[in-house]
Enzyme design. Structure first.
Site, PDB file in Angstrom:
ATOM      1  N   ASN A   9       0.931  -1.056   0.020  1.00  0.00           N
ATOM      2  CA  ASN A   9       0.018  -0.031   0.110  1.00  0.00           C
ATOM      3  C   ASN A   9       0.887   1.137  -0.076  1.00  0.00           C
ATOM      4  O   ASN A   9       1.435   1.660   1.076  1.00  0.00           O
ATOM      5  CB  ASN A   9      -0.823   0.132   1.272  1.00  0.00           C
ATOM      6  CG  ASN A   9      -1.768   1.213   1.431  1.00  0.00           C
ATOM      7  OD1 ASN A   9      -1.836   2.028   0.320  1.00  0.00           O
ATOM      8  ND2 ASN A   9      -2.077   1.567   2.786  1.00  0.00           N
ATOM      9  N   LYS A  11       0.090   4.239  -0.327  1.00  0.00           N
ATOM     10  CA  LYS A  11      -0.751   5.382   0.140  1.00  0.00           C
ATOM     11  C   LYS A  11      -0.339   6.672  -0.899  1.00  0.00           C
ATOM     12  O   LYS A  11      -0.323   6.405  -1.981  1.00  0.00           O
ATOM     13  CB  LYS A  11      -0.146   5.793   1.730  1.00  0.00           C
ATOM     14  CG  LYS A  11      -0.116   4.371   2.498  1.00  0.00           C
ATOM     15  CD  LYS A  11       0.014   4.919   4.073  1.00  0.00           C
ATOM     16  CE  LYS A  11       0.063   3.562   4.692  1.00  0.00           C
ATOM     17  NZ  LYS A  11       0.072   3.731   5.952  1.00  0.00           N
ATOM     18  N   HIS A 116      -9.554   1.180   5.358  1.00  0.00           N
ATOM     19  CA  HIS A 116      -8.147   1.455   5.671  1.00  0.00           C
ATOM     20  C   HIS A 116      -8.470   2.504   7.121  1.00  0.00           C
ATOM     21  O   HIS A 116      -8.897   3.518   6.833  1.00  0.00           O
ATOM     22  CB  HIS A 116      -7.312   2.067   4.825  1.00  0.00           C
ATOM     23  CG  HIS A 116      -5.716   1.931   5.171  1.00  0.00           C
ATOM     24  ND1 HIS A 116      -5.203   2.842   6.418  1.00  0.00           N
ATOM     25  CD2 HIS A 116      -4.756   1.102   5.225  1.00  0.00           C
ATOM     26  CE1 HIS A 116      -4.035   2.740   6.700  1.00  0.00           C
ATOM     27  NE2 HIS A 116      -3.486   1.702   6.044  1.00  0.00           N
ATOM     28  N   GLU A 118      -6.643   5.000   7.822  1.00  0.00           N
ATOM     29  CA  GLU A 118      -6.585   6.381   7.695  1.00  0.00           C
ATOM     30  C   GLU A 118      -7.718   6.739   6.866  1.00  0.00           C
ATOM     31  O   GLU A 118      -8.128   8.122   7.055  1.00  0.00           O
ATOM     32  CB  GLU A 118      -5.074   6.403   6.622  1.00  0.00           C
ATOM     33  CG  GLU A 118      -3.851   6.193   7.671  1.00  0.00           C
ATOM     34  CD  GLU A 118      -2.986   5.682   6.809  1.00  0.00           C
ATOM     35  OE1 GLU A 118      -2.614   5.723   5.490  1.00  0.00           O
ATOM     36  OE2 GLU A 118      -1.835   5.210   7.455  1.00  0.00           O
ATOM     37  N   GLU A 187      -5.055  -4.954  11.062  1.00  0.00           N
ATOM     38  CA  GLU A 187      -4.166  -3.656  11.075  1.00  0.00           C
ATOM     39  C   GLU A 187      -4.566  -3.022  12.441  1.00  0.00           C
ATOM     40  O   GLU A 187      -5.501  -1.970  12.368  1.00  0.00           O
ATOM     41  CB  GLU A 187      -4.354  -2.697   9.885  1.00  0.00           C
ATOM     42  CG  GLU A 187      -4.065  -3.370   8.765  1.00  0.00           C
ATOM     43  CD  GLU A 187      -3.592  -2.273   7.579  1.00  0.00           C
ATOM     44  OE1 GLU A 187      -2.190  -2.697   7.462  1.00  0.00           O
ATOM     45  OE2 GLU A 187      -3.953  -1.392   7.294  1.00  0.00           O
ATOM     46  N   GLY A 193       2.913   2.422  10.876  1.00  0.00           N
ATOM     47  CA  GLY A 193       3.828   3.393  11.039  1.00  0.00           C
ATOM     48  C   GLY A 193       4.591   3.885  12.292  1.00  0.00           C
ATOM     49  O   GLY A 193       5.112   4.714  12.016  1.00  0.00           O
ATOM     50  N   SER A 237       3.560  -1.850  10.432  1.00  0.00           N
ATOM     51  CA  SER A 237       5.115  -1.979  10.767  1.00  0.00           C
ATOM     52  C   SER A 237       5.641  -3.288  10.413  1.00  0.00           C
ATOM     53  O   SER A 237       6.485  -3.665  11.086  1.00  0.00           O
ATOM     54  CB  SER A 237       5.383  -1.587  12.110  1.00  0.00           C
ATOM     55  OG  SER A 237       5.011  -0.389  12.605  1.00  0.00           O
ATOM     56  N   GLY A 258       2.872  -0.982   4.372  1.00  0.00           N
ATOM     57  CA  GLY A 258       2.872   0.395   4.061  1.00  0.00           C
ATOM     58  C   GLY A 258       4.279   1.109   3.535  1.00  0.00           C
ATOM     59  O   GLY A 258       4.642   0.703   2.361  1.00  0.00           O
ATOM     60  N   GLY A 259       4.885   1.573   4.512  1.00  0.00           N
ATOM     61  CA  GLY A 259       6.053   2.268   4.400  1.00  0.00           C
ATOM     62  C   GLY A 259       7.133   1.481   3.566  1.00  0.00           C
ATOM     63  O   GLY A 259       7.949   1.869   2.818  1.00  0.00           O
TER      64      GLY A 259
HETATM   65  P1  PGA Z   1       2.907   0.421   7.676  1.00  0.00           P
HETATM   66  O1  PGA Z   1       1.618   0.729   6.887  1.00  0.00           O
HETATM   67  O2  PGA Z   1       3.497  -0.685   7.041  1.00  0.00           O
HETATM   68  O3  PGA Z   1       3.760   1.704   7.150  1.00  0.00           O
HETATM   69  O4  PGA Z   1       2.995   0.461   9.179  1.00  0.00           O
HETATM   70  C1  PGA Z   1       0.668  -0.636   7.038  1.00  0.00           C
HETATM   71  C2  PGA Z   1      -0.550   0.144   6.440  1.00  0.00           C
HETATM   72  O5  PGA Z   1      -1.168   1.168   6.794  1.00  0.00           O
HETATM   73  O6  PGA Z   1      -1.327  -0.596   5.568  1.00  0.00           O
END
Ligand code: PGA
Length: 274
Positions: A9, A11, A116, A118, A187, A193, A237, A258-259
Site C-alpha cells: 500500500n 498510500k 483502511h 486512515e 491492522e 507506521g 510496521s 505500507g512504508g
Molecule cells: P506501515 O503501514 O507498514 O507503514 O505500518 C501499513 C498500512 O497502513 O497498511
C-alpha cells in the site's frame, strides 16, 4: 495452505517516474523471462512463484505502473494491481471526483483496499460507508481487502475483540461476500507506521476471531485454494526482519505493507520472508 499474500500500500506516495523505477527494481530482484541469474544470492532466478503479490499505487498511477511492469516482462508480470479505495456510489453518475469499483476493475485492478484506518479517521469512512464500498467491490468482481483493527485506547481498554466484531459486521450480509476471495487485513491502528507490532500470539488470537466469524458465510471454502477462501493478513510496521515471525506465529496468510513497500528491493525482501 494457499500461497502467502503480500500487499503493498503506497498510500499517497510516488509518481510516474517512481512507478517506472519501482518496476525496474522489482524486475531486477526477480530476474526476467530469460531465466534470470541463478547464482545463489537469493536474487534473480526466484520468480516469486511461491507468493501472490499485489501492489496498490495511488489510483492515478495504476495504468502507469501496469505499463511499467509489463515493459519489464517475466516475473514483474506476476504483480497484481490493487486500488487503495473506491467510491461508495454504484454505476455512473454526477459524483465529481469519485472512481467507481467498475472503473477500478477496468483499469486492471484485481483488488481494492477498503476501510483502511486512515480513511476511517481522515475521510469519514464509517462502517456504513465501508459496507457500501464492499458491496460495490464484490459487484464489480474486485477482491476486497477489508482493513479492521483497534486503536491504542481500545486495546488498553480490552476492547479489541469487540472492535473486530463490529467492523466485521460491515461485511456480513453482503451478497457474494463469502465467495469473492475476501481478504481481511488485521491492522491495529497503533501499529501502523509506528514501528511497533503486536506479538504473534495476539495476532493469532485476532485471526481466529475473524475466521470464526466469517466461516459460515455462504460460499466460503474452508481451507484449500484461493477461490472462495477468506484470507486473513496482518498489517502494521511489517519489515523484512519481522515478517516471518508475524506470519508464522500469527497464523495469517500474508501481510499488508505500507512504508516498507515503497522500496521494491525492500518489499521483495519481505516477500521472501527471510
Ligand atoms: P506501515 O503501514 O507498514 O507503514 O505500518 C501499513 C498500512 O497502513 O497498511
Amino acid at each position: 495452505m494457499p500461497m502467502p499474500l503480500f500487499i503493498a500500500n503506497w498510500k499517497m506516495h510516488g509518481g510516474a517516474d517512481f512507478c517506472r523505477r519501482w518496476a525496474r527494481e522489482w524486475a531486477r530482484e526477480f530476474g526476467d523471462d530469460s531465466g534470470g541469474n541463478d547464482d545463489n544470492d537469493g536474487k534473480g532466478g526466484d520468480n516469486g512463484d511461491n507468493a501472490e503479490v499485489v501492489v496498490c499505487p495511488p489510483a492515478v498511477y495504476i495504468g502507469t505502473l501496469r505499463a511499467a511492469l509489463s515493459a519489464t516482462g517475466g516475473a514483474a508480470k506476476k504483480v497484481m494491481l490493487g486500488a487503495q479505495d473506491i467510491s461508495k456510489f454504484d454505476g455512473e453518475g454526477a459524483y465529481t471526483g469519485e472512481m467507481s469499483a467498475t472503473m477500478i476493475a477496468d483499469s486492471g485492478c484485481a483488488f481494492v483496499i477498503i476501510g483502511h484506518s486512515e480513511r476511517r479517521r481522515l475521510s469519514g469512512d464509517d462502517d456504513e460507508v465501508v459496507a457500501a464500498k464492499l458491496r460495490a467491490a464484490v459487484a464489480a468482481g474486485l477482491r476486497p481487502v477489508l482493513c479492521i483493527g483497534e486503536s491504542e485506547d481500545e486495546r488498553r481498554q480490552g476492547k479489541t475483540a469487540a472492535v473486530i466484531h463490529r467492523q466485521l459486521a460491515a461485511a456480513i450480509g453482503i451478497d457474494g461476500i463469502g465467495g469473492c476471495g475476501l481478504v481481511v487485513a488485521y491492522e491495529p491502528v497503533w501499529a501502523i507506521g509506528s514501528g511497533q507490532t503486536p506479538d504473534a500470539a495476539a495476532i493469532d488470537e485476532v485471526q481466529q476471531i475473524i475466521r470464526q466469524r466469517l466461516i459460515n458465510l455462504p460460499d466460503v471454502v474452508n481451507g484449500g485454494g484461493f477461490g472462495g477462501r477468506i484470507m486473513v493478513v496482518y498489517g502494521g510496521s511489517v519489515r523484512a526482519d519481522n515478517v516471518a515471525g508475524l506470519v508464522s506465529g500469527g497464523g495469517v496468510d500474508g501481510v499488508l505493507v505500507g512504508g516498507a513497500s515503497l522500496s521494491a528491493a525492500g518489499f521483495a525482501a519481505i516477500t521472501r520472508m527471510p
